[in-house]
Write a protein that holds these residues in place. Structure first.
Motif, PDB file in Angstrom:
ATOM      1  N   UNK A 218      -2.736   7.103   9.443  1.00  0.00           N
ATOM      2  CA  UNK A 218      -2.514   5.660   9.571  1.00  0.00           C
ATOM      3  C   UNK A 218      -1.765   5.178   8.339  1.00  0.00           C
ATOM      4  N   UNK A 219      -0.711   4.384   8.571  1.00  0.00           N
ATOM      5  CA  UNK A 219       0.062   3.781   7.473  1.00  0.00           C
ATOM      6  C   UNK A 219      -0.217   2.279   7.484  1.00  0.00           C
ATOM      7  N   UNK A 220      -0.684   1.764   6.375  1.00  0.00           N
ATOM      8  CA  UNK A 220      -1.087   0.361   6.270  1.00  0.00           C
ATOM      9  C   UNK A 220      -0.084  -0.390   5.399  1.00  0.00           C
ATOM     10  N   UNK A 221       0.507  -1.474   5.930  1.00  0.00           N
ATOM     11  CA  UNK A 221       1.480  -2.249   5.162  1.00  0.00           C
ATOM     12  C   UNK A 221       1.093  -3.719   5.132  1.00  0.00           C
ATOM     13  N   UNK A 222       1.548  -4.408   4.083  1.00  0.00           N
ATOM     14  CA  UNK A 222       1.238  -5.829   3.930  1.00  0.00           C
ATOM     15  C   UNK A 222       1.143  -6.190   2.464  1.00  0.00           C
ATOM     16  N   UNK A 223       0.653  -7.379   2.165  1.00  0.00           N
ATOM     17  CA  UNK A 223       0.524  -7.817   0.778  1.00  0.00           C
ATOM     18  C   UNK A 223      -0.542  -6.977   0.067  1.00  0.00           C
ATOM     19  N   UNK A 224      -0.439  -6.815  -1.262  1.00  0.00           N
ATOM     20  CA  UNK A 224      -1.385  -5.980  -2.012  1.00  0.00           C
ATOM     21  C   UNK A 224      -2.849  -6.349  -1.796  1.00  0.00           C
ATOM     22  N   UNK A 225      -3.165  -7.654  -1.791  1.00  0.00           N
ATOM     23  CA  UNK A 225      -4.570  -8.052  -1.655  1.00  0.00           C
ATOM     24  C   UNK A 225      -5.107  -7.773  -0.252  1.00  0.00           C
ATOM     25  N   UNK A 226      -4.280  -8.003   0.772  1.00  0.00           N
ATOM     26  CA  UNK A 226      -4.756  -7.789   2.141  1.00  0.00           C
ATOM     27  C   UNK A 226      -4.832  -6.310   2.511  1.00  0.00           C
ATOM     28  N   UNK A 227      -3.869  -5.508   2.059  1.00  0.00           N
ATOM     29  CA  UNK A 227      -3.938  -4.069   2.356  1.00  0.00           C
ATOM     30  C   UNK A 227      -5.126  -3.430   1.653  1.00  0.00           C
ATOM     31  N   UNK A 228      -5.411  -3.881   0.434  1.00  0.00           N
ATOM     32  CA  UNK A 228      -6.556  -3.338  -0.303  1.00  0.00           C
ATOM     33  C   UNK A 228      -7.862  -3.670   0.398  1.00  0.00           C
ATOM     34  N   UNK A 229      -8.006  -4.918   0.833  1.00  0.00           N
ATOM     35  CA  UNK A 229      -9.219  -5.343   1.521  1.00  0.00           C
ATOM     36  C   UNK A 229      -9.340  -4.662   2.878  1.00  0.00           C
ATOM     37  N   UNK A 230      -8.225  -4.585   3.600  1.00  0.00           N
ATOM     38  CA  UNK A 230      -8.233  -3.997   4.940  1.00  0.00           C
ATOM     39  C   UNK A 230      -8.576  -2.504   4.886  1.00  0.00           C
ATOM     40  N   UNK A 231      -8.002  -1.789   3.925  1.00  0.00           N
ATOM     41  CA  UNK A 231      -8.225  -0.341   3.831  1.00  0.00           C
ATOM     42  C   UNK A 231      -9.689  -0.008   3.585  1.00  0.00           C
ATOM     43  N   UNK A 232     -10.417  -0.912   2.921  1.00  0.00           N
ATOM     44  CA  UNK A 232     -11.839  -0.673   2.642  1.00  0.00           C
ATOM     45  C   UNK A 232     -12.690  -0.731   3.911  1.00  0.00           C
ATOM     46  N   UNK A 233     -12.149  -1.298   4.969  1.00  0.00           N
ATOM     47  CA  UNK A 233     -12.913  -1.439   6.202  1.00  0.00           C
ATOM     48  C   UNK A 233     -12.814  -0.213   7.105  1.00  0.00           C
ATOM     49  N   UNK A 242       1.119   1.024   1.954  1.00  0.00           N
ATOM     50  CA  UNK A 242       2.444   0.601   1.504  1.00  0.00           C
ATOM     51  C   UNK A 242       2.380  -0.910   1.288  1.00  0.00           C
ATOM     52  N   UNK A 243       2.350  -1.329   0.040  1.00  0.00           N
ATOM     53  CA  UNK A 243       2.180  -2.743  -0.285  1.00  0.00           C
ATOM     54  C   UNK A 243       3.501  -3.494  -0.173  1.00  0.00           C
ATOM     55  N   UNK A 244       3.893  -3.705   1.096  1.00  0.00           N
ATOM     56  CA  UNK A 244       5.175  -4.350   1.386  1.00  0.00           C
ATOM     57  C   UNK A 244       5.092  -5.024   2.750  1.00  0.00           C
ATOM     58  N   UNK A 245       5.655  -6.221   2.860  1.00  0.00           N
ATOM     59  CA  UNK A 245       5.623  -6.952   4.121  1.00  0.00           C
ATOM     60  C   UNK A 245       6.791  -6.515   5.009  1.00  0.00           C
ATOM     61  N   UNK A 246       6.477  -5.895   6.152  1.00  0.00           N
ATOM     62  CA  UNK A 246       7.507  -5.403   7.066  1.00  0.00           C
ATOM     63  C   UNK A 246       7.506  -6.159   8.399  1.00  0.00           C
ATOM     64  N   UNK A 260      10.590   6.845   5.048  1.00  0.00           N
ATOM     65  CA  UNK A 260      11.279   7.053   3.773  1.00  0.00           C
ATOM     66  C   UNK A 260      10.313   6.941   2.591  1.00  0.00           C
ATOM     67  N   UNK A 261       9.287   6.118   2.746  1.00  0.00           N
ATOM     68  CA  UNK A 261       8.323   5.944   1.658  1.00  0.00           C
ATOM     69  C   UNK A 261       7.377   7.128   1.513  1.00  0.00           C
ATOM     70  N   UNK A 262       7.273   7.939   2.589  1.00  0.00           N
ATOM     71  CA  UNK A 262       6.336   9.070   2.561  1.00  0.00           C
ATOM     72  C   UNK A 262       7.022  10.403   2.293  1.00  0.00           C
ATOM     73  N   UNK A 263       8.372  10.361   2.168  1.00  0.00           N
ATOM     74  CA  UNK A 263       9.103  11.611   1.912  1.00  0.00           C
ATOM     75  C   UNK A 263       8.798  12.127   0.509  1.00  0.00           C
TER      76      UNK A 263
END
Length: 263
Positions: A218-233, A242-246, A260-263
Motif C-alpha cells: 500500500x502506498x499512502x500519499x497526502x499531507x505529512x500530518x494526515x499520512x502520519x495519522x492515517x498510517x497508524x491506523x 509519500x508525503x505529497x498531495x497527488x 518513480x518515488x519507489x525506484x
C-alpha cells in the motif's frame, strides 16, 4: 490473463526452429523517441538477428525468423499513433504471436532462441506488483489499484456527516456530490476531533480490500500530518508513505509519481 499466467504460458513454448523475443522501449515522452528512435532500434535489432542467422546458414530458422520479423514489425507499427511506454513481442516459429503493451520501461533487447525470453517480464512482476495507492485529503480518500503501471480499479470514499460513515463510489465521484464538500466544511472541527477514530474506520475498509485483491503493498500519499495519522491506523505494516498531495493528478500521473518515488 495476468502477467504471471502469461509468463507461465510463454515458458511452455519450445520451438526447434526458434522463438523471437523483443523488448522495446517506445514511449514518445522523451525527445529521442519523439523523433522515432524506437523505429531505428527496432530495425537495427532485427537486422542484427537476421545477419547472425544468415552467417550461421540455418535455412529453416532463417525462414521462420523472416516470417516473425514481418509480423512483429506490422504489429508494433500499428501502435504508432498510440504508443505505450514499452512493448514486448513474443513469437514462435510454430505460429504463436503475442504483443504486450506496457506502461513501465523495459531494456531494449532482441533475442532468437528456442524458448521465449521472459526474464524482464519476471522482473517487472516483482518491481511493479499489484498494489494500492491511497490518497488522503481530510474527508476524502481516493484509492487507485495498480499493476505494471496501469490502473486496475478506482474507488472514492467521502465522509458523510449525516451517517457518520464513509460513502464509497466506484470510479469517479458523481458531480452531484461535489456540493457536499461545502456542507462537510461546516463540520471541520468535529472531524478533526474524531479524526483518529474515523481514519481507523476507512483504514479497515482499505485493509479488507487489500486482502481480498491480494495487494503486495500500500502506498499512502497526502499531507505529512494526515499520512502520519492515517498510517497508524493500519494493522498491516507494509505501507509506503509519500508525503505529497497527488489528488489533482490523473490516475496514470499518480501511478507514475508513486512508481518513480519507489525506484
Amino acid at each position: 490473463m495476468s502477467l504471471t499466467n502469461e509468463i507461465k504460458r510463454f515458458k511452455q513454448i519450445h520451438c526447434e526452429d526458434g522463438c523471437l523475443s523483443i523488448y522495446l522501449r517506445t514511449s514518445i515522452t522523451s525527445v529521442d523517441q519523439q523523433k522515432g528512435e524506437w523505429k531505428i532500434r527496432l530495425k537495427n535489432g532485427l537486422k542484427k538477428l537476421e545477419e547472425y542467422l544468415e552467417v550461421s546458414d540455418n535455412g529453416p530458422q532463417l525462414a521462420a525468423f523472416k516470417r516473425l520479423k514481418k509480423e512483429a514489425e506490422n504489429q508494433i507499427k500499428e501502435l504508432a499513433t498510440n504508443m505505450p511506454i514499452s512493448v514486448v513481442f513474443i513469437g514462435s516459429s510454430s505460429g504463436e504471436c503475442h504483443l504486450k503493451k506496457l506502461q513501465v520501461p523495459v531494456e531494449n533487447d532482441f533475442r532468437w532462441e528456442q524458448n521465449p525470453v521472459v526474464d524482464q517480464l519476471e522482473h517487472l512482476t516483482t518491481k511493479y506488483p499489484l498494489s494500492g495507492i491511497v490518497m488522503i485529503k481530510k474527508t476524502d480518500v481516493h484509492l487507485v489499484e495498480t499493476s505494471l503501471g496501469e490502473v486496475m480499479e478506482e474507488k472514492q470514499f467521502s465522509w458523510d456527516v449525516d451517517t457518520e460513515d464513509w460513502k464509497e463510489y466506484v470510479g469517479a465521484k458523481p458531480q452531484a456530490e461535489a456540493g457536499a464538500a461545502l456542507h462537510r466544511e461546516q463540520y471541520a472541527d468535529r472531524f478533526d476531533a474524531n479524526q483518529q477514530r474515523w481514519f481507523k474506520k476507512i483504514a479497515q475498509k482499505i485493509e479488507k480490500n487489500a486482502k481480498q485483491r491480494n495487494w503486495d503493498s500500500i502506498h499512502l500519499t497526502g499531507s505529512p500530518d494526515q499520512t502520519s495519522e492515517f498510517s497508524r491506523q493500519f494493522a498491516i505494516r507494509k505501507v509506503n508513505i509519500m508525503k505529497k498531495n497527488l489528488t489533482k493528478l490523473k490516475p496514470h500521473e499518480i501511478i507514475k509519481e508513486v512508481n518513480e518515488s519507489t525506484v
